[in-house]
Design an enzyme around this catalytic site. Structure first.
Site, PDB file in Angstrom:
ATOM      1  N   ASP A 220       1.436   5.002   1.653  1.00  0.00           N
ATOM      2  CA  ASP A 220       1.075   5.886   2.759  1.00  0.00           C
ATOM      3  C   ASP A 220       1.677   7.262   2.533  1.00  0.00           C
ATOM      4  O   ASP A 220       2.814   7.387   2.086  1.00  0.00           O
ATOM      5  CB  ASP A 220       1.599   5.305   4.076  1.00  0.00           C
ATOM      6  CG  ASP A 220       1.060   3.900   4.328  1.00  0.00           C
ATOM      7  OD1 ASP A 220      -0.160   3.723   4.255  1.00  0.00           O
ATOM      8  OD2 ASP A 220       1.875   2.978   4.554  1.00  0.00           O
TER       9      ASP A 220
ATOM     10  N   ASP B 277       0.851  -1.194   0.000  1.00  0.00           N
ATOM     11  CA  ASP B 277       0.000   0.000   0.000  1.00  0.00           C
ATOM     12  C   ASP B 277       0.890   1.249   0.000  1.00  0.00           C
ATOM     13  O   ASP B 277       2.096   1.164   0.173  1.00  0.00           O
ATOM     14  CB  ASP B 277      -0.943   0.019   1.217  1.00  0.00           C
ATOM     15  CG  ASP B 277      -0.213  -0.233   2.523  1.00  0.00           C
ATOM     16  OD1 ASP B 277       0.954   0.210   2.652  1.00  0.00           O
ATOM     17  OD2 ASP B 277      -0.797  -0.848   3.425  1.00  0.00           O
TER      18      ASP B 277
ATOM     19  N   ASP C  16       8.243   3.776  13.729  1.00  0.00           N
ATOM     20  CA  ASP C  16       8.764   2.615  14.459  1.00  0.00           C
ATOM     21  C   ASP C  16      10.209   2.271  14.086  1.00  0.00           C
ATOM     22  O   ASP C  16      11.129   2.471  14.878  1.00  0.00           O
ATOM     23  CB  ASP C  16       7.822   1.405  14.328  1.00  0.00           C
ATOM     24  CG  ASP C  16       7.402   1.071  12.910  1.00  0.00           C
ATOM     25  OD1 ASP C  16       7.901   1.725  11.968  1.00  0.00           O
ATOM     26  OD2 ASP C  16       6.593   0.138  12.721  1.00  0.00           O
TER      27      ASP C  16
HETATM   28  P1  ATP Z   1       3.263  -2.759   5.050  1.00  0.00           P
HETATM   29  O1  ATP Z   1       4.096  -3.185   3.913  1.00  0.00           O
HETATM   30  O2  ATP Z   1       2.771  -3.891   5.855  1.00  0.00           O
HETATM   31  O3  ATP Z   1       2.174  -1.788   4.684  1.00  0.00           O
HETATM   32  P2  ATP Z   1       4.264  -0.500   6.498  1.00  0.00           P
HETATM   33  O4  ATP Z   1       5.586  -0.231   7.114  1.00  0.00           O
HETATM   34  O5  ATP Z   1       3.853   0.427   5.403  1.00  0.00           O
HETATM   35  O6  ATP Z   1       4.268  -2.007   6.026  1.00  0.00           O
HETATM   36  P3  ATP Z   1       1.850   0.307   7.806  1.00  0.00           P
HETATM   37  O7  ATP Z   1       1.087  -0.402   8.874  1.00  0.00           O
HETATM   38  O8  ATP Z   1       1.215   0.535   6.491  1.00  0.00           O
HETATM   39  O9  ATP Z   1       3.207  -0.513   7.643  1.00  0.00           O
HETATM   40  O10 ATP Z   1       2.322   1.683   8.424  1.00  0.00           O
HETATM   41  C1  ATP Z   1       2.849   2.731   7.642  1.00  0.00           C
HETATM   42  C2  ATP Z   1       3.971   3.427   8.383  1.00  0.00           C
HETATM   43  O11 ATP Z   1       3.464   4.012   9.584  1.00  0.00           O
HETATM   44  C3  ATP Z   1       5.106   2.517   8.847  1.00  0.00           C
HETATM   45  O12 ATP Z   1       6.036   2.287   7.838  1.00  0.00           O
HETATM   46  C4  ATP Z   1       5.671   3.305  10.010  1.00  0.00           C
HETATM   47  O13 ATP Z   1       6.469   4.363   9.560  1.00  0.00           O
HETATM   48  C5  ATP Z   1       4.422   3.917  10.631  1.00  0.00           C
HETATM   49  N1  ATP Z   1       3.858   3.047  11.686  1.00  0.00           N
HETATM   50  C6  ATP Z   1       2.928   2.100  11.558  1.00  0.00           C
HETATM   51  N2  ATP Z   1       2.649   1.522  12.724  1.00  0.00           N
HETATM   52  C7  ATP Z   1       3.410   2.123  13.646  1.00  0.00           C
HETATM   53  C8  ATP Z   1       3.574   1.989  15.057  1.00  0.00           C
HETATM   54  N3  ATP Z   1       2.866   1.092  15.739  1.00  0.00           N
HETATM   55  N4  ATP Z   1       4.458   2.809  15.665  1.00  0.00           N
HETATM   56  C9  ATP Z   1       5.157   3.729  14.979  1.00  0.00           C
HETATM   57  N5  ATP Z   1       5.064   3.900  13.658  1.00  0.00           N
HETATM   58  C10 ATP Z   1       4.201   3.114  12.991  1.00  0.00           C
HETATM   59 MG    MG Z   2       1.996   0.464   4.469  1.00  0.00          MG
END
Ligand code: ATP
Ligand code: MG
Length: 449
Positions: A77, A75, A155
């Site tokens: 963001d 996805d 994170d």
């Molecule tokens: P994925 O490929 O699963 O989407 P992602 O890293 O993009 O991985 P998301 O859940 O979409 O994960 O979250 C987007 C971003 O938001 C993360 O990359 C991180 O920077 C931030 N984030 C998400 N969850 C947390 C958390 N619990 N604490 C701090 N930052 C977070």
């Molecule tokens: Mg993501």
């Protein structure tokens, strides 16, 4: 008094946690491989509109990390200095969601672009926008800040890389580029405090380790086993989605082993965790289910959450069921009661929404019905909407070594055969057994109190 003291300690810890950001590193467009042609059209629209309206607009998180690793992002963001209300006003197809962590969802057909306002460090303790429990858990995190502050609140370093739509450059404030190069997963700031703020980060560490095949940096790994219990403080409803993501990453089996290794599995599925010790066969069932899930994901076939949860919870269910049978409860009521008891306990850890819990229980109930194939029953069972899932579940039980007396093979044959073949299969079963002392048994109550 004690409360004040705990808060004092937790504030001290927090201060320690404020990460010192390494120097900002910028990659110009020529120095990275991220091209606009690979960015989701909706995400581009969001970025451009924010930018044209005078806001900062960046792609951030998994999409940048994955592109730099040559993977396809799941996805896209977006991070911006626009507030949720401002974003909401710019896009008709958007809505503000979340209380603990307010963000905006902008919808493009079936896809959603998540737009997050830069988070900052709260100046005072508890306000309407920022709340923290005495143990340091973030209960509300809606204080806006600068991009640098936002990076520090994310994170892992590899998740804090920003792609700027204004000049197509990539920013790194926390050493994420270096960590990507070294395939290393590192939390930003003091790991223990960051896990206390949000224990879900422990699960995210496992997910990224398994999915990306990254090594967990020593200090990031160190507090997990000792603080695994923090997971019990997370809202059970939030954990449903997180756990599903863990097992739908295409690396479910590896994830499961890591969860066990880091003492996290028992915090999520306590009944199964206990059952593994008593009955090792049930561990094999979970492993087989997860291996099958990975296979399906790699073949781009759908995975039903109900089936996945049915397998993850089955070991605990069997244990309770066995107990009830030993105490004389007849099989069908025993299965019902076992299901009720298990879900009552499970829902304190992970809330399974009803739309998944119902089909999951149907899969379980059908396990008792599948042996009853005489007369018209077999054809009736075949018509059950959940027959296919139940049959797959039966196969799973058999592969894992549960004694089902060749039942799966019989059903496989039955489905393959024409009507004559099916009738022959049935005749081999003999006549349906009449329960002995039927009249008497009718008088005895079905469900023991
Ligand atoms: P994925 O490929 O699963 O989407 P992602 O890293 O993009 O991985 P998301 O859940 O979409 O994960 O979250 C987007 C971003 O938001 C993360 O990359 C991180 O920077 C931030 N984030 C998400 N969850 C947390 C958390 N619990 N604490 C701090 N930052 C977070
Ligand atoms: Mg993501």
């Amino acid at each position: 008094m004690l409360k004040g003291f705990t808060r004092y300690i937790s504030n001290k810890l927090n201060r320690k946690a404020e990460p010192r950001l390494s120097q900002k590193r910028t990659l110009s467009r020529a120095e990275h491989p991220i091209s606009r042609s690979e960015i989701h059209e909706g995400a581009l629209k969001v970025l451009y509109r924010l930018h044209k309206s005078g806001h900062q607009a960046y792609l951030v998180g998994g999409c940048i990390r994955d592109r730099l690793l040559g993977k396809n992002p799941k996805d896209f963001d977006v991070a911006t200095d626009a507030t949720p209300e401002e974003v909401n006003q710019l896009f008709r197809n958007s809505r503000i969601i979340g209380r603990r962590f307010r963000i905006v969802h902008v919808r493009f057909g079936r896809d959603i672009i998540e737009v997050t306002t830069f988070r900052g460090q709260a100046k005072t303790e508890n306000t309407a926008h920022h709340r923290q429990s005495d143990e340091g858990m973030l209960l509300r995190d809606n204080v806006w800040g600068s991009i640098e502050e936002d990076a520090a609140r994310r994170d892992f370093t590899i998740n804090a890389l920003y792609y700027n739509i204004a000049d197509f450059s990539v920013y790194d404030f926390t050493g994420g580029l270096e960590d990507i190069k070294n395939r290393r997963l590192r939390l930003i700031g003091d790991p223990e405090t960051r896990y206390r703020e949000d224990p879900v980060r422990m699960l995210r560490a496992i997910r990224f380790m398994a999915k990306l095949d990254f090594e967990l940096e020593e200090q990031t790994a160190a507090p997990i086993r000792e603080h695994a219990e923090l997971l019990l403080q997370v809202a059970p409803a939030r954990l449903f989605d997180e756990v599903l993501k863990l097992f739908l990453s295409g690396q479910a089996l590896k994830t499961f082993h890591l969860l066990q290794e880091y003492h996290l599995f028992g915090m999520l599925f306590p009944a199964s965790y206990e059952a593994f010790k008593v009955n090792p066969t049930s561990l094999r069932l979970v492993e087989q289910a997860l291996a099958n899930t990975d296979q399906r994901i790699h073949e781009d076939r759908p995975v039903a959450p109900a089936f996945l949860y049915a397998a993850l919870l089955w070991p605990g269910l069997l244990q309770i069921n066995e107990d009830l049978l030993k105490r004389g409860t007849p099989p069908f009521p025993a299965m019902q009661q076992a299901g009720n008891r298990l879900l009552q306990r499970q829902n304190q850890h992970i809330t399974i929404p009803k739309r998944f819990a119902f089909p999951m229980r149907e899969i379980w109930d059908l396990q008792l019905k599948l042996p009853k194939r005489q007369g018209k029953q077999a054809w009736r069972l075949l018509q059950e909407p959940r027959f296919r899932a139940a049959y797959d579940f039966l196969l799973l039980r058999e592969t894992a070594g549960e004694a089902t007396e060749g039942l799966a093979a019989w059903w496989t044959e039955f489905q393959r055969s024409d009507q004559a073949g099916q009738q022959q299969l049935q005749s081999q079963l003999g006549r349906p057994k009449k329960p002995r002392g039927r009249r008497r048994s009718r008088k005895t109550p079905q469900t023991p109190s």
